[in-house]
Design an enzyme around this catalytic site. Structure first.
Site, short mmCIF file in Angstrom:
data_model
loop_
_atom_site.label_atom_id
_atom_site.label_comp_id
_atom_site.label_asym_id
_atom_site.label_seq_id
_atom_site.Cartn_x
_atom_site.Cartn_y
_atom_site.Cartn_z
N TYR A 51 0.85 -1.19 0.00
CA TYR A 51 0.00 0.00 0.00
C TYR A 51 0.89 1.24 0.00
CZ TYR A 51 -4.09 -2.92 1.01
OH TYR A 51 -5.09 -3.86 0.95
N GLU A 52 0.45 2.27 -0.73
CA GLU A 52 1.32 3.43 -0.92
C GLU A 52 1.59 4.21 0.37
OE1 GLU A 52 -0.90 5.39 -3.94
OE2 GLU A 52 -2.21 6.42 -2.55
N SER A 53 0.84 3.92 1.43
CA SER A 53 1.12 4.55 2.72
C SER A 53 2.42 4.04 3.32
CB SER A 53 -0.04 4.29 3.67
OG SER A 53 -0.35 2.91 3.70
#
Lengths: 260, 272
Positions: A51-53
């Site tokens: 996930y890009e987080s």
């Protein structure tokens, strides 16, 4: 035959089936995240969710409610900074599959999540924008797109190219030096489209059970080409439906607890 | 050395009208309380910077604090659109909002360049997209070694960066963990910085991989328990998902939004 599943469930199941065990998948929130988590809970237990987080190898037991849901950090192999996700993991081509949604898609697999209608400075509808999608579309080895199909979403030409598919046809990706292969499959609520190897145009290759070519044509804003060997997808299995519904129930239960 | 201040003092001292301001946080640790204090202190003409402007930026924009927004994804995470942001872009209400739009990779690298003291960053990004046509701060650059054409984006050095963290010690050293997004880069890139924290402790236990901003890298630390609500602080609170969903209805209508802001932000005193 009576159907005991919805078209959204069929779409999610069809998307999950595209994901291979052991591959690394860059996941957007919403439908891509639902399908990726279904895949991990069924046939692909070693699917690596990114996930890009900054969560690498997240293993949530319910669906995350946002890209930075605490459950992603709690269950990840590693939590890294956002510059690290994009620079070390995505950019060099370390991620197998990018899994994207969008507001508009065109016949060459270009995606718009920026603005619709009018011009850029005065759009009719302002959408959230690019996020991680442009580089996901460019750098992942391949891209899977999941979107509901309608004449408003499947358009002749997107109003804004947020994420590059095949541009305006054969050779465009190569000319730009993009390293990933681009959108290999588009999953909708009606069926599956794949790019024709020579024209790069998206072609209807599969229908979901109960959907018709006429429906697919009516839901597409360009003259949709249908594959000669058009096939029908297997309906969701009992096991797939059970897991998907359990994931959703766990998510709803958690939402209620968090709210209370 | 970071000064321990109240939230009101910190905002009054560090945030000026016309500043370029970054309130960073990637879903987690979003400095909502600081954003609300900026609204209460009626800052105007701000250039707001953030990778993921979400509800607190919707509030700042809707209250007329912003003249410009530099961003890569403006939405209500997990819910949908930001209606105040859209109203400002689509209809210029309450004031027109100029936008500078990037991708996440572009924004992250702009902060990295800013924190590195370099004039620009290089990435293999934006290729084929329409973003470079509309964003002047995205330019091609040729690698002097291989001849490959890449993308350059200028360093981002906010006048002030505000972040929320789990805890600080009395000397002003700050510790944060979980999803830390671009917070460290945004603080180190900024000319001034304010960190709001859940807790101030006598001493911090050194723990591997818990990002630390040393006191000498931060201007001010303010104790603001719950300062990231409705976002969350891992180990202290959970995300108020219900609020994010309810924001959709609150923010759709200009009057409903105004009434909500009066009751929940303007009329609230928040002094530590």
């Amino acid at each position: 035959m009576s159907q005991d599943w919805t078209s959204d469930e069929m779409m999610t199941v069809a998307a999950a089936r595209q994901l291979r065990n052991g591959s690394a998948c860059f996941v957007g929130i919403g439908l891509p995240s639902t399908a990726a988590n279904l895949a991990r809970a069924t046939h692909a237990p070693r699917l690596v969710l990114i996930y890009e987080s900054g969560c690498l190898g997240a293993k949530p037991d319910r669906l995350p409610l946002s890209i930075g849901d605490g459950i992603l950090a709690d269950t990840a192999d590693a939590v890294v900074s956002v510059p690290e996700v994009f620079n070390y993991w995505l950019q060099p081509g370390n991620i197998d599959v990018g899994f994207l949604g969008g507001a508009q898609l065109d016949r060459y697999g270009n995606i718009n999540t920026t603005a619709i209608g009018g011009d850029y400075a005065n759009p009719k509808v302002r959408l959230p924008g690019a996020g991680g999608a442009p580089e996901i579309a460019a750098s992942c080895r391949e891209v899977i797109v999941i979107m509901r199909q309608s004449p408003r979403t499947f358009v002749e030409r997107v109003d804004f190219v947020t994420s590059y598919g095949y541009g305006s046809g054969p050779g465009d990706r190569e000319q730009l030096g993009l390293r990933g292969a681009g959108p290999q499959v588009v999953i909708t609520d009606l069926g599956i489209l794949r790019p024709d190897p020579s024209t790069r145009e998206l072609v209807l290759t599969h229908l979901h059970p109960g959907a018709t070519v006429e429906q697919a044509r009516a839901a597409t804003g360009w003259a949709l080409v249908v594959a000669d060997d058009l096939r029908t997808n297997e309906p969701p299995s009992e096991a797939e439906l059970t897991v998907l519904r359990a994931l959703k129930a766990a998510t709803d239960a958690d939402r209620t607890v968090a709210a209370g | 050395m970071a000064e321990i201040v109240s939230l009101a003092e910190g905002v009054a001292e560090l945030v000026n009208d016309g500043d370029t301001v970054a309130l960073e946080g990637f879903t987690h640790l979003i400095p909502f309380a600081a954003g609300h204090e900026i609204i209460r202190q009626r800052r105007r003409d701000l250039e707001l910077v953030r990778m993921t402007p979400d509800v607190v930026y919707d509030q700042l924009i809707g209250m007329g604090c912003a003249r410009r927004l530099v961003f890569s994804w403006g939405g209500n995470p997990g819910v949908g659109s930001l209606h105040r942001f859209r109203d400002a872009v689509e209809r210029g209400w309450p004031t027109p909002l100029e936008i500078e739009e990037h991708s996440h990779a572009g924004m992250a690298n702009r902060y990295v360049a800013g924190a590195s003291g370099l004039p620009f960053a290089v990435l293999r990004g934006y290729t084929g997209t329409d973003l470079p046509k509309h964003t002047g701060n995205i330019k091609p650059i040729t690698c002097p070694f291989t001849g490959e054409v890449l993308t350059a984006v200028p360093a981002l050095n906010p006048d002030v960066t505000v972040v929320h963290a789990q805890r600080a010690d009395r000397a002003g050293n700050v510790q944060m963990w979980g999803i830390t997004g671009v917070q460290k880069e945004a603080v180190l890139a900024a000319r001034r910085s304010l960190v709001t924290v859940e807790e101030i402790v006598d001493s911090l236990d050194p723990t591997p991989n818990q990002v630390v901003l040393p006191t000498w890298a931060v201007n001010a630390v303010a104790l603001v328990p719950g300062g990231s609500h409705p976002s969350y602080a891992q180990g202290y609170s959970v995300r108020d998902n219900e609020f994010y969903q309810s924001w959709d209805a609150i923010s759709r209508d200009r009057d409903t939004f105004g009434t909500w802001m009066e009751q929940h932000v303007l009329d609230v005193r928040r002094d530590a």
